[in-house]
Structure formats: structure tokens, C-alpha cells
Design a protein around this motif. Structure first.
Motif, PDB file in Angstrom:
ATOM      1  N   GLN A  26     -82.849 -31.667  86.142  1.00 47.27           N
ATOM      2  CA  GLN A  26     -82.060 -31.748  84.914  1.00 47.27           C
ATOM      3  C   GLN A  26     -80.713 -31.040  85.065  1.00 47.27           C
ATOM      4  O   GLN A  26     -79.729 -31.418  84.438  1.00 47.27           O
ATOM      5  N   LEU A  29     -78.058 -33.336  86.343  1.00 43.81           N
ATOM      6  CA  LEU A  29     -77.556 -34.283  85.349  1.00 43.81           C
ATOM      7  C   LEU A  29     -76.602 -33.635  84.351  1.00 43.81           C
ATOM      8  O   LEU A  29     -75.766 -34.315  83.758  1.00 43.81           O
ATOM      9  N   THR A  30     -76.730 -32.331  84.164  1.00 43.63           N
ATOM     10  CA  THR A  30     -75.966 -31.677  83.096  1.00 43.63           C
ATOM     11  C   THR A  30     -74.929 -30.676  83.600  1.00 43.63           C
ATOM     12  O   THR A  30     -73.973 -30.378  82.891  1.00 43.63           O
ATOM     13  N   ASP A 154     -82.061 -31.495  73.041  1.00 38.89           N
ATOM     14  CA  ASP A 154     -81.864 -30.693  74.244  1.00 38.89           C
ATOM     15  C   ASP A 154     -83.056 -29.750  74.390  1.00 38.89           C
ATOM     16  O   ASP A 154     -83.087 -28.676  73.792  1.00 38.89           O
ATOM     17  N   ARG A 156     -83.931 -27.956  76.734  1.00 37.26           N
ATOM     18  CA  ARG A 156     -83.699 -26.733  77.503  1.00 37.26           C
ATOM     19  C   ARG A 156     -83.770 -25.504  76.602  1.00 37.26           C
ATOM     20  O   ARG A 156     -84.225 -24.439  77.028  1.00 37.26           O
ATOM     21  N   GLN A 190     -84.963 -35.407  82.065  1.00 39.52           N
ATOM     22  CA  GLN A 190     -83.648 -36.019  82.198  1.00 39.52           C
ATOM     23  C   GLN A 190     -82.792 -35.490  81.058  1.00 39.52           C
ATOM     24  O   GLN A 190     -83.263 -34.678  80.261  1.00 39.52           O
ATOM     25  N   GLU A 191     -81.558 -35.932  80.970  1.00 43.29           N
ATOM     26  CA  GLU A 191     -80.674 -35.386  79.945  1.00 43.29           C
ATOM     27  C   GLU A 191     -81.207 -35.700  78.546  1.00 43.29           C
ATOM     28  O   GLU A 191     -81.453 -36.850  78.206  1.00 43.29           O
ATOM     29  N   SER A 192     -81.406 -34.651  77.748  1.00 48.62           N
ATOM     30  CA  SER A 192     -81.857 -34.761  76.353  1.00 48.62           C
ATOM     31  C   SER A 192     -83.192 -35.482  76.206  1.00 48.62           C
ATOM     32  O   SER A 192     -83.407 -36.216  75.237  1.00 48.62           O
TER      33      SER A 192
END
Length: 248
Positions: A26, A29-30, A154, A156, A190-192
Motif C-alpha cells: 500500500q 501506491l500512496t 483510508d 491506514r 490497495q489505495e483506500s
């Protein structure tokens, strides 16, 4: 030294390698500022692990790509559970059965699955249309594993908070302080988007308060009291339930 330490620990314990892999996935990707550093660490991780485990990680990522595709279609077209069931049947057939695949879950290293329990899967009525997924274990003596697959948040932030609470709980426990926390795994893939482990045999405050018509969130004290009394008819059980709630 820290990167070397992480790689050494990953070689000795694939549970650490598993967590590091998904964390780096991740980040690639960010992250923009330190992308090259994370990329080299990611490639080094793939280099040091054995071929079979590298293949396992690729299989997990393939599963996430398929789930993300289904989730995005559910969100964009406001499709219902029938569509979810149809797509999960295709996923079961093409991903697991046709290729005779088994797969560890990104959110639970110790759980290996080769089938999704489609009848138990559903969509939550929320803006992000999170999906409850139930996976069958490859070991029939084990329990099924339930997780929420979510797109649009998100995760994270949730992951960091849970990691912090886990560290705090270890400190409290080492000092004989038990706050009765029910901790769970959150894994951005993956993103979000990513997985949130579901706590079995639990209900949300909304589910507790809705039948009583007292939608006060965490302030609905009478609803909580009545719900605990309903599910703990024995006085000792009720006292223990109140104590668990108070500590947590």
C-alpha cells in the motif's frame, strides 16, 4: 540497520514477512517522497523469501484485485446482493476451484481458504457499500473466518489506531491491568480499500438500540443495560457482562 533488521526477521518468521509485504504494497501506491526506498525494500523482501511463499503472496494479491473489481462495480452501479452472489460464484469457480488454489488471507496469516461461503456473504447498508465476506477454512476442523472488505476509506488510520491499542494493551496486561479489549486486524491492501476482521458474536450499538427506538449511540445507557440483562439472565453472568463493558 532497521531495514536490515526487518529483512532478517522476515527471513526467520514469515508472519513478519507477510505483514511487511502488505504494508509495502500500500505504500508503493500512496507514497511519493520515499517511493524508491520502499520499492527497493519491497524487491529485497521478494528476493529473500522462498519461491512458494512468494507465490502465496501473489495469489493473495490476485484475490484482492478480483474483490476490488467486484466492490467498485457494487459501489458505482448501486447493485444489490444478487449481483454480489453471482460475482462471488464466478470468483469461487475461476479463482479457487478451476485452478485448485488455496490462499492465505491478507488480514489473517494463519488462515488458509479455498472457498468463499457465498450464502453467508452480504452487503452492509452504508455509503461505502462494505461487503461481509465469509471464508471456508481449508482445514475442516477450523472455524470460518469473517471479514469486511471495504472500498472508499483510508484504512491506514484504523490500522495505526489498532496497532497503538495493541501495544497499549500489552503494557497494561504486563502490569496486571485487563481492559477486556476486543482487538482485531485491519489490513489495507490497495489505495483506500482493504480488510477489517469481524468480531464474532457481536452486535453494533445501532442493532442493540434500534428495536427499542432509542438511537442515542454510545449514550443509550438504558438500551445497553436492557440488552445485557436480556442476554445474561444469570445474575453472575450479568455482573460479569457489566464489568466487561465497564472495563472496555
Amino acid at each position: 540497520p532497521m531495514l536490515k533488521y526487518l529483512l532478517e526477521q522476515s527471513m526467520n518468521d514469515y508472519r513478519i514477512a507477510h505483514k511487511l509485504y502488505w504494508h509495502l504494497r500500500q505504500l508503493l501506491l500512496t507514497e511519493t517522497v520515499h517511493f524508491i526506498r520502499y520499492y527497493y525494500l519491497y524487491m529485497a523482501l521478494l528476493y529473500i523469501i522462498e519461491d512458494y511463499f512468494r507465490t502465496e503472496l501473489e495469489t493473495q494479491y490476485d484475490l484482492c484485485i478480483n474483490l476490488r473489481k467486484i466492490g467498485l462495480e457494487l459501489k458505482s452501479s448501486e447493485l444489490d446482493r444478487e449481483y454480489l452472489i453471482e460475482q462471488l460464484k464466478i470468483l469461487n469457480n475461476e479463482f479457487f476451484q478451476s485452478n485448485q488454489r488455496s490462499c492465505r488471507l491478507p488480514c489473517q496469516f494463519s488462515f488458509i481458504t479455498n472457498n468463499i461461503d457465498i450464502k453467508s456473504c452480504t452487503i452492509f447498508s452504508s455509503l461505502t457499500c462494505p461487503v461481509q465476506l465469509v471464508f471456508d477454512p481449508i482445514d475442516l476442523s477450523s472455524k470460518k473466518f469473517s471479514a469486511i472488505y471495504k472500498i472508499g476509506d483510508d484504512l491506514r488510520q484504523d490500522q495505526i489506531i489498532l496497532q497503538l491499542l495493541t501495544c497499549m494493551d500489552k503494557i497494561w496486561q504486563s502490569n496486571d491491568i485487563d481492559c477486556r479489549l476486543s482487538l482485531f486486524n485491519v489490513t489495507p491492501t490497495q489505495e483506500s480499500c482493504g480488510f477489517i476482521e469481524m468480531i464474532s458474536y457481536s452486535e453494533t450499538l445501532l442493532e442493540i438500540e434500534k428495536p427499542l427506538g432509542t438511537w442515542k449511540g454510545s449514550f443509550g445507557e438504558s438500551a445497553l443495560y436492557n440488552w445485557l440483562r436480556l442476554h445474561n439472565t444469570n445474575e453472575n453472568d450479568f455482573r460479569m457482562a457489566v464489568e466487561n463493558l465497564t472495563y472496555s
